[in-house]
Scaffold this motif. Structure first.
Motif, PDB file in Angstrom:
ATOM      1  N   MET A  63       0.844  -1.176   0.000  1.00  0.00           N
ATOM      2  CA  MET A  63       0.000   0.000   0.000  1.00  0.00           C
ATOM      3  C   MET A  63       0.891   1.242   0.000  1.00  0.00           C
ATOM      4  O   MET A  63       1.822   1.347   0.781  1.00  0.00           O
ATOM      5  CB  MET A  63      -0.890  -0.018   1.245  1.00  0.00           C
ATOM      6  CG  MET A  63      -1.540   1.317   1.521  1.00  0.00           C
ATOM      7  SD  MET A  63      -2.024   1.436   3.226  1.00  0.00           S
ATOM      8  CE  MET A  63      -3.737   1.268   3.098  1.00  0.00           C
ATOM      9  N   LEU A  64       0.584   2.187  -0.868  1.00  0.00           N
ATOM     10  CA  LEU A  64       1.331   3.431  -0.915  1.00  0.00           C
ATOM     11  C   LEU A  64       0.696   4.444   0.024  1.00  0.00           C
ATOM     12  O   LEU A  64      -0.486   4.705  -0.063  1.00  0.00           O
ATOM     13  CB  LEU A  64       1.360   3.977  -2.337  1.00  0.00           C
ATOM     14  CG  LEU A  64       2.163   3.165  -3.345  1.00  0.00           C
ATOM     15  CD1 LEU A  64       1.999   3.769  -4.729  1.00  0.00           C
ATOM     16  CD2 LEU A  64       3.619   3.089  -2.956  1.00  0.00           C
ATOM     17  N   CYS A  65       1.505   5.000   0.913  1.00  0.00           N
ATOM     18  CA  CYS A  65       1.020   6.010   1.861  1.00  0.00           C
ATOM     19  C   CYS A  65       2.015   7.139   1.912  1.00  0.00           C
ATOM     20  O   CYS A  65       3.200   6.959   1.650  1.00  0.00           O
ATOM     21  CB  CYS A  65       0.875   5.417   3.270  1.00  0.00           C
ATOM     22  SG  CYS A  65      -0.596   4.473   3.510  1.00  0.00           S
ATOM     23  N   LEU A  86       2.901   8.254   7.719  1.00  0.00           N
ATOM     24  CA  LEU A  86       3.444   7.061   8.371  1.00  0.00           C
ATOM     25  C   LEU A  86       4.418   7.421   9.485  1.00  0.00           C
ATOM     26  O   LEU A  86       4.477   6.739  10.508  1.00  0.00           O
ATOM     27  CB  LEU A  86       4.108   6.150   7.343  1.00  0.00           C
ATOM     28  CG  LEU A  86       3.140   5.477   6.371  1.00  0.00           C
ATOM     29  CD1 LEU A  86       3.906   4.713   5.297  1.00  0.00           C
ATOM     30  CD2 LEU A  86       2.173   4.558   7.109  1.00  0.00           C
ATOM     31  N   LYS A  87       5.163   8.494   9.303  1.00  0.00           N
ATOM     32  CA  LYS A  87       6.074   8.950  10.359  1.00  0.00           C
ATOM     33  C   LYS A  87       5.269   9.345  11.599  1.00  0.00           C
ATOM     34  O   LYS A  87       5.650   9.029  12.729  1.00  0.00           O
ATOM     35  CB  LYS A  87       6.908  10.127   9.853  1.00  0.00           C
ATOM     36  CG  LYS A  87       7.954  10.596  10.820  1.00  0.00           C
ATOM     37  CD  LYS A  87       8.800  11.700  10.217  1.00  0.00           C
ATOM     38  CE  LYS A  87       9.835  12.157  11.224  1.00  0.00           C
ATOM     39  NZ  LYS A  87      10.663  13.247  10.683  1.00  0.00           N
ATOM     40  N   GLN A  88       4.143  10.022  11.403  1.00  0.00           N
ATOM     41  CA  GLN A  88       3.288  10.423  12.522  1.00  0.00           C
ATOM     42  C   GLN A  88       2.649   9.211  13.189  1.00  0.00           C
ATOM     43  O   GLN A  88       2.515   9.169  14.416  1.00  0.00           O
ATOM     44  CB  GLN A  88       2.215  11.397  12.042  1.00  0.00           C
ATOM     45  CG  GLN A  88       2.770  12.752  11.656  1.00  0.00           C
ATOM     46  CD  GLN A  88       1.694  13.667  11.113  1.00  0.00           C
ATOM     47  OE1 GLN A  88       0.664  13.853  11.756  1.00  0.00           O
ATOM     48  NE2 GLN A  88       1.935  14.229   9.940  1.00  0.00           N
ATOM     49  N   VAL A  89       2.259   8.216  12.387  1.00  0.00           N
ATOM     50  CA  VAL A  89       1.714   6.982  12.962  1.00  0.00           C
ATOM     51  C   VAL A  89       2.795   6.295  13.798  1.00  0.00           C
ATOM     52  O   VAL A  89       2.528   5.830  14.911  1.00  0.00           O
ATOM     53  CB  VAL A  89       1.166   6.033  11.866  1.00  0.00           C
ATOM     54  CG1 VAL A  89       0.806   4.669  12.445  1.00  0.00           C
ATOM     55  CG2 VAL A  89      -0.051   6.646  11.180  1.00  0.00           C
ATOM     56  N   ILE A 133      -1.582   0.103  20.660  1.00  0.00           N
ATOM     57  CA  ILE A 133      -0.360  -0.361  20.000  1.00  0.00           C
ATOM     58  C   ILE A 133      -0.707  -1.323  18.869  1.00  0.00           C
ATOM     59  O   ILE A 133      -0.149  -1.231  17.768  1.00  0.00           O
ATOM     60  CB  ILE A 133       0.590  -1.017  21.029  1.00  0.00           C
ATOM     61  CG1 ILE A 133       1.155   0.054  21.960  1.00  0.00           C
ATOM     62  CG2 ILE A 133       1.704  -1.802  20.346  1.00  0.00           C
ATOM     63  CD1 ILE A 133       1.788  -0.497  23.223  1.00  0.00           C
ATOM     64  N   ALA A 134      -1.631  -2.227  19.122  1.00  0.00           N
ATOM     65  CA  ALA A 134      -2.037  -3.185  18.080  1.00  0.00           C
ATOM     66  C   ALA A 134      -2.666  -2.470  16.890  1.00  0.00           C
ATOM     67  O   ALA A 134      -2.382  -2.805  15.730  1.00  0.00           O
ATOM     68  CB  ALA A 134      -3.000  -4.213  18.662  1.00  0.00           C
ATOM     69  N   LEU A 168       1.210   0.266  10.512  1.00  0.00           N
ATOM     70  CA  LEU A 168       2.630   0.203  10.149  1.00  0.00           C
ATOM     71  C   LEU A 168       2.950  -1.100   9.435  1.00  0.00           C
ATOM     72  O   LEU A 168       3.701  -1.107   8.450  1.00  0.00           O
ATOM     73  CB  LEU A 168       3.501   0.376  11.393  1.00  0.00           C
ATOM     74  CG  LEU A 168       3.398   1.735  12.091  1.00  0.00           C
ATOM     75  CD1 LEU A 168       4.177   1.716  13.398  1.00  0.00           C
ATOM     76  CD2 LEU A 168       3.864   2.854  11.191  1.00  0.00           C
ATOM     77  N   ASP A 169       2.366  -2.197   9.905  1.00  0.00           N
ATOM     78  CA  ASP A 169       2.587  -3.500   9.266  1.00  0.00           C
ATOM     79  C   ASP A 169       2.087  -3.498   7.823  1.00  0.00           C
ATOM     80  O   ASP A 169       2.760  -4.002   6.927  1.00  0.00           O
ATOM     81  CB  ASP A 169       1.880  -4.620  10.029  1.00  0.00           C
ATOM     82  CG  ASP A 169       2.572  -4.980  11.327  1.00  0.00           C
ATOM     83  OD1 ASP A 169       3.748  -4.600  11.508  1.00  0.00           O
ATOM     84  OD2 ASP A 169       1.927  -5.628  12.170  1.00  0.00           O
ATOM     85  N   SER A 170       0.905  -2.934   7.599  1.00  0.00           N
ATOM     86  CA  SER A 170       0.336  -2.948   6.248  1.00  0.00           C
ATOM     87  C   SER A 170       1.153  -2.096   5.288  1.00  0.00           C
ATOM     88  O   SER A 170       1.133  -2.316   4.083  1.00  0.00           O
ATOM     89  CB  SER A 170      -1.120  -2.492   6.265  1.00  0.00           C
ATOM     90  OG  SER A 170      -1.204  -1.114   6.542  1.00  0.00           O
ATOM     91  N   ALA A 171       1.905  -1.142   5.803  1.00  0.00           N
ATOM     92  CA  ALA A 171       2.756  -0.298   4.964  1.00  0.00           C
ATOM     93  C   ALA A 171       4.203  -0.807   4.951  1.00  0.00           C
ATOM     94  O   ALA A 171       5.083  -0.156   4.398  1.00  0.00           O
ATOM     95  CB  ALA A 171       2.708   1.140   5.459  1.00  0.00           C
ATOM     96  N   ASP A 172       4.440  -1.954   5.583  1.00  0.00           N
ATOM     97  CA  ASP A 172       5.778  -2.545   5.666  1.00  0.00           C
ATOM     98  C   ASP A 172       6.810  -1.600   6.275  1.00  0.00           C
ATOM     99  O   ASP A 172       7.955  -1.539   5.829  1.00  0.00           O
ATOM    100  CB  ASP A 172       6.259  -3.018   4.283  1.00  0.00           C
ATOM    101  CG  ASP A 172       5.452  -4.193   3.771  1.00  0.00           C
ATOM    102  OD1 ASP A 172       5.026  -5.015   4.597  1.00  0.00           O
ATOM    103  OD2 ASP A 172       5.248  -4.263   2.548  1.00  0.00           O
ATOM    104  N   VAL A 173       6.417  -0.868   7.311  1.00  0.00           N
ATOM    105  CA  VAL A 173       7.365   0.010   7.993  1.00  0.00           C
ATOM    106  C   VAL A 173       7.445  -0.287   9.481  1.00  0.00           C
ATOM    107  O   VAL A 173       8.021   0.481  10.222  1.00  0.00           O
ATOM    108  CB  VAL A 173       7.026   1.510   7.776  1.00  0.00           C
ATOM    109  CG1 VAL A 173       7.212   1.901   6.342  1.00  0.00           C
ATOM    110  CG2 VAL A 173       5.664   1.853   8.293  1.00  0.00           C
ATOM    111  N   ALA A 174       6.908  -1.401   9.916  1.00  0.00           N
ATOM    112  CA  ALA A 174       6.924  -1.729  11.343  1.00  0.00           C
ATOM    113  C   ALA A 174       8.344  -1.795  11.888  1.00  0.00           C
ATOM    114  O   ALA A 174       8.586  -1.472  13.039  1.00  0.00           O
ATOM    115  CB  ALA A 174       6.199  -3.042  11.600  1.00  0.00           C
ATOM    116  N   ASP A 175       9.299  -2.219  11.056  1.00  0.00           N
ATOM    117  CA  ASP A 175      10.674  -2.339  11.523  1.00  0.00           C
ATOM    118  C   ASP A 175      11.343  -0.991  11.743  1.00  0.00           C
ATOM    119  O   ASP A 175      12.437  -0.930  12.289  1.00  0.00           O
ATOM    120  CB  ASP A 175      11.500  -3.166  10.536  1.00  0.00           C
ATOM    121  CG  ASP A 175      11.053  -4.619  10.509  1.00  0.00           C
ATOM    122  OD1 ASP A 175      11.309  -5.283   9.498  1.00  0.00           O
ATOM    123  OD2 ASP A 175      10.450  -5.078  11.501  1.00  0.00           O
TER     124      ASP A 175
END
Length: 166
Positions: A1-3, A8-11, A52-53, A59-66
């Motif tokens: 997903m493109l965001c 995403l930084k704020q999330v 948190i969940a 974050l997981d759906s955007a592949d940035v959780a790491d």
């Protein structure tokens, strides 16, 4: 997903703050408080776990959780422990002062969110609002009812919730 990376930084920032509050509530619940404070803190920790969940799923759906590094989490936990050494009223005052801004930030994220994430962020806003109401009621001397907004948002767990409800 493109965001949007700013979104995403704020999330991610909201996610780290939720981690900090969860750590704080967990640490505080281990202190020998009088009355029902430990039960309330366990409820607030569970509310933060849900927050948190929710944020983690974005974050997981955007592949940035790491992108939330271990050192950032360790730093947040350290800050939470420092706050945990203060008196109850000082902690409530500090958190209360921060929550007004946090609620506004989450509401802003709702407006930025892609359609599929608006409801998730609305739930996060509700969690922040419940925390804010908890703090306001505690400061107003209405401790018997302060946990009710948070209780309304988490699944029933009769033993700790019965104690927290007073």
């Amino acid at each position: 997903m493109l965001c949007d990376r700013g979104y995403l930084k704020q999330v991610g920032a909201a996610y780290r703050l939720a981690l900090a509050r969860e750590a704080l509530f967990s640490d505080l619940a281990k202190r020998p408080w009088s009355g029902d404070r430990c039960a309330k803190l366990r409820v607030l920790r569970r509310l933060e776990s849900q927050t948190i969940a929710l944020l983690g799923s974005i974050l997981d759906s955007a592949d940035v959780a790491d992108s939330v590094s271990r050192s950032a989490i360790a730093s947040v936990r350290s800050q939470a422990r420092a706050l945990a050494g203060r008196r109850w009223i000082e902690i409530i005052e500090k958190l209360s002062g921060e929550l007004t801004m946090r609620v506004a930030q989450i509401e802003h994220l709702e407006r930025l969110a892609p359609a599929g994430e608006i409801q998730l962020l609305a739930r996060v806003t509700a969690h922040h609002t419940a925390l804010q109401m908890f703090m306001r009621l505690e400061l107003a001397g209405r401790g018997r009812e302060s946990i009710q907004p948070a209780l309304a948002l988490i699944p029933a767990d009769p033993l700790p919730l019965a104690a927290a409800a007073g």
